[in-house]
Design a protein around this motif. Sequence first.
Motif, PDB file in Angstrom:
ATOM      1  N   THR A  61       0.984  -1.170  -0.055  1.00 26.68           N
ATOM      2  CA  THR A  61       0.091  -0.056   0.260  1.00 26.68           C
ATOM      3  C   THR A  61       0.807   1.241  -0.054  1.00 26.68           C
ATOM      4  N   SER A  62       0.273   2.318  -0.258  1.00 23.30           N
ATOM      5  CA  SER A  62       0.967   3.675  -0.170  1.00 23.30           C
ATOM      6  C   SER A  62       1.634   3.808   1.203  1.00 23.30           C
ATOM      7  N   GLU A  63       0.742   3.487   1.977  1.00 23.46           N
ATOM      8  CA  GLU A  63       1.097   3.830   3.410  1.00 23.46           C
ATOM      9  C   GLU A  63       2.514   3.119   3.870  1.00 23.46           C
ATOM     10  N   MET A  64       2.395   1.792   3.276  1.00 27.17           N
ATOM     11  CA  MET A  64       3.630   0.792   3.915  1.00 27.17           C
ATOM     12  C   MET A  64       4.796   1.136   2.948  1.00 27.17           C
ATOM     13  N   MET A  65       4.718   1.342   1.688  1.00 22.31           N
ATOM     14  CA  MET A  65       5.629   1.812   0.849  1.00 22.31           C
ATOM     15  C   MET A  65       6.318   3.004   1.176  1.00 22.31           C
TER      16      MET A  65
END
Length: 150
Positions: free
Chosen positions: A107-111
């Motif tokens: 996800t963008s949050e994890m990336m």
Amino acid sequence: MGTVRITKEFTFETGHALHGYDGKCRNVHGHSYKLAVTVIGEPIMDSNHVKFGMVIDFGDLKKIVKEEIVDPFDHATVFNKNSPHVELAKELESRGHEVILADYQPTSEMMIQDFAKKIADRLPNNIKLFSLRLRETETSYAEWFASDNG
């Protein structure tokens, strides 16, 4: 002189799939990501220094971000290595595709957290990573701030 923040922006195309997700993003798809990298520091005040007046040379920051993020992720597909997508990843790799097997849900949050660590680890000691903004679409983005991450 005082402390200054500078920002450099990058773009790259990356595919991904979210294993276990209950919407369309469970399917393999891609985004035109835009990453804004903001660092903070004091400009070099030595008039004999080749980088006089700079916090960091934009070219030096570009080199770090290209090597750590843009080059590996551009036109690659990212999968969670702890999901059944590993079989698809192996098939794609066998056909010459670039694949990244991450130890997180892509996800963008994890990336963005992964990107923050990679970039911060490469910065000179006198420069700190201030923030990142990872835009996934025109209307959706994740932000990371050093102040939120102790």
